[in-house]
Design a protein around this motif. Structure first.
Motif, mmCIF file in Angstrom:
data_model
loop_
_atom_site.group_PDB
_atom_site.id
_atom_site.type_symbol
_atom_site.label_atom_id
_atom_site.label_comp_id
_atom_site.label_asym_id
_atom_site.label_seq_id
_atom_site.Cartn_x
_atom_site.Cartn_y
_atom_site.Cartn_z
ATOM 1 N N CYS A 23 0.863 -1.309 -0.011
ATOM 2 C CA CYS A 23 0.102 -0.033 -0.320
ATOM 3 C C CYS A 23 0.788 1.350 -0.117
ATOM 4 C CB CYS A 23 -0.805 -0.102 1.255
ATOM 5 S SG CYS A 23 -2.185 1.294 1.070
ATOM 6 N N LEU A 24 1.662 1.258 0.742
ATOM 7 C CA LEU A 24 3.014 2.547 0.689
ATOM 8 C C LEU A 24 3.600 2.576 -0.612
ATOM 9 C CD1 LEU A 24 4.549 2.294 4.277
ATOM 10 C CD2 LEU A 24 2.920 3.991 3.384
ATOM 11 N N ALA A 25 3.717 1.518 -1.302
ATOM 12 C CA ALA A 25 4.640 1.592 -2.605
ATOM 13 C C ALA A 25 3.374 2.337 -3.578
ATOM 14 C CB ALA A 25 4.966 0.343 -2.946
ATOM 15 N N TYR A 26 2.233 1.775 -3.512
ATOM 16 C CA TYR A 26 1.159 2.412 -4.213
ATOM 17 C C TYR A 26 0.971 3.859 -4.186
ATOM 18 C CZ TYR A 26 -2.395 2.419 -7.996
ATOM 19 O OH TYR A 26 -3.061 2.979 -9.009
ATOM 20 N N SER A 27 1.070 4.348 -2.803
ATOM 21 C CA SER A 27 1.048 5.578 -2.337
ATOM 22 C C SER A 27 2.065 6.372 -2.968
ATOM 23 C CB SER A 27 1.036 5.694 -0.727
ATOM 24 O OG SER A 27 -0.194 5.106 -0.177
ATOM 25 N N VAL A 28 3.268 5.836 -2.885
ATOM 26 C CA VAL A 28 4.334 6.850 -3.544
ATOM 27 C C VAL A 28 4.018 7.135 -4.929
ATOM 28 C CG1 VAL A 28 6.779 6.776 -4.185
ATOM 29 C CG2 VAL A 28 6.059 6.035 -1.712
ATOM 30 N N ILE A 29 3.276 5.943 -5.781
ATOM 31 C CA ILE A 29 3.107 6.273 -7.342
ATOM 32 C C ILE A 29 2.263 7.087 -7.251
ATOM 33 C CG2 ILE A 29 2.019 4.799 -9.166
ATOM 34 C CD1 ILE A 29 3.488 2.539 -8.033
ATOM 35 N N ARG A 30 1.098 7.283 -6.288
ATOM 36 C CA ARG A 30 -0.189 8.150 -6.697
ATOM 37 C C ARG A 30 0.476 9.492 -6.179
ATOM 38 N NH1 ARG A 30 -4.474 5.628 -2.991
ATOM 39 N NH2 ARG A 30 -4.540 7.606 -2.304
ATOM 40 N N ILE A 31 1.152 9.654 -5.207
ATOM 41 C CA ILE A 31 1.975 11.009 -4.952
ATOM 42 C C ILE A 31 2.714 11.404 -6.096
ATOM 43 C CG2 ILE A 31 3.820 12.191 -3.501
ATOM 44 C CD1 ILE A 31 2.807 10.275 -1.176
ATOM 45 N N PHE A 32 3.465 10.640 -6.703
ATOM 46 C CA PHE A 32 4.441 11.026 -7.928
ATOM 47 C C PHE A 32 3.501 11.502 -9.014
ATOM 48 C CE2 PHE A 32 6.375 9.655 -12.080
ATOM 49 C CZ PHE A 32 7.335 10.489 -11.794
ATOM 50 N N ARG A 33 2.123 10.801 -9.204
ATOM 51 C CA ARG A 33 1.227 11.098 -10.185
ATOM 52 C C ARG A 33 0.527 12.566 -10.037
ATOM 53 N NH1 ARG A 33 -1.713 5.541 -10.955
ATOM 54 N NH2 ARG A 33 -0.017 4.449 -12.028
ATOM 55 N N ARG A 34 0.476 12.955 -8.527
ATOM 56 C CA ARG A 34 -0.114 14.087 -8.241
ATOM 57 C C ARG A 34 0.923 15.439 -8.627
ATOM 58 N NH1 ARG A 34 -4.273 15.007 -4.665
ATOM 59 N NH2 ARG A 34 -5.266 13.139 -4.242
ATOM 60 N N LEU A 35 2.128 14.763 -8.313
ATOM 61 C CA LEU A 35 3.165 15.973 -8.582
ATOM 62 C C LEU A 35 3.417 16.098 -10.115
ATOM 63 C CD1 LEU A 35 5.642 15.130 -5.646
ATOM 64 C CD2 LEU A 35 4.054 16.850 -5.712
ATOM 65 N N VAL A 36 3.633 15.244 -10.846
ATOM 66 C CA VAL A 36 3.774 15.156 -12.202
ATOM 67 C C VAL A 36 2.677 14.727 -12.951
ATOM 68 C CG1 VAL A 36 5.503 14.480 -13.962
ATOM 69 C CG2 VAL A 36 6.317 14.862 -11.829
ATOM 70 N N ARG A 37 1.857 15.317 -13.651
ATOM 71 C CA ARG A 37 0.757 15.048 -14.508
ATOM 72 C C ARG A 37 1.275 13.808 -15.500
ATOM 73 N NH1 ARG A 37 -3.471 15.132 -11.749
ATOM 74 N NH2 ARG A 37 -3.589 17.348 -11.063
ATOM 75 N N HIS A 38 0.683 12.681 -15.653
ATOM 76 C CA HIS A 38 0.599 11.506 -16.789
ATOM 77 C C HIS A 38 -0.366 11.251 -17.723
ATOM 78 C CE1 HIS A 38 3.497 10.434 -13.393
ATOM 79 N NE2 HIS A 38 4.079 9.771 -14.176
ATOM 80 N N ASN A 39 -0.118 11.056 -19.016
ATOM 81 C CA ASN A 39 -1.290 10.724 -19.605
ATOM 82 C C ASN A 39 -1.373 9.121 -19.378
ATOM 83 O OD1 ASN A 39 0.537 9.164 -21.042
ATOM 84 N ND2 ASN A 39 0.962 10.389 -22.849
ATOM 85 N N LEU A 40 -2.529 8.726 -19.995
ATOM 86 C CA LEU A 40 -3.044 7.397 -19.793
ATOM 87 C C LEU A 40 -2.092 6.435 -20.088
ATOM 88 C CD1 LEU A 40 -5.529 5.837 -18.988
ATOM 89 C CD2 LEU A 40 -6.333 5.759 -21.289
#
Length: 104
Positions: A23-40
């Motif tokens: 869960c923490l690993a996925y939280s890191v990914i989600r935080i990274f996505r909030r900071l840097v926008r990604h396409n699909l």
């Protein structure tokens, strides 16, 4: 192989820790996505890599703790660890990320 109750408790706690880490690993990914926008495409690619890594990690954890046999308390412990981490730690992290983004 029949495990003693002490061994089963240790395996359950290791499963909770495994759920926390996933869960923490996925939280890191989600935080990274909030900071840097990604396409699909990149979001899907990151999710694919995450789930492949998670599957390998949990397979190895089950293999090392239960000699490869899937025990119900390992599955419950991993789910419980993930839920607890999501309910408490993830919301705290999200709150601080949102506050830091508002300051910018």
């Amino acid at each position: 192989m029949i495990l003693g109750i002490e061994k089963e408790l240790v395996v359950f706690l290791q499963a909770v820790l495994a759920g926390n880490l996933v869960c923490l690993a996925y939280s890191v990914i989600r935080i990274f996505r909030r900071l840097v926008r990604h396409n699909l495409f990149w979001v899907s690619f990151e999710d694919f890599l995450f789930w492949v890594g998670t599957g390998l990690y949990l397979f190895i954890a089950i293999y090392q703790t239960c000699n490869g046999s899937i025990r119900w308390y390992f599955v419950v412990g991993a789910l419980l660890g993930g839920i607890v981490t999501y309910c408490f730690v993830d919301k705290i992290i999200k709150k601080y990320i949102d506050k830091s983004r508002k300051k910018e």
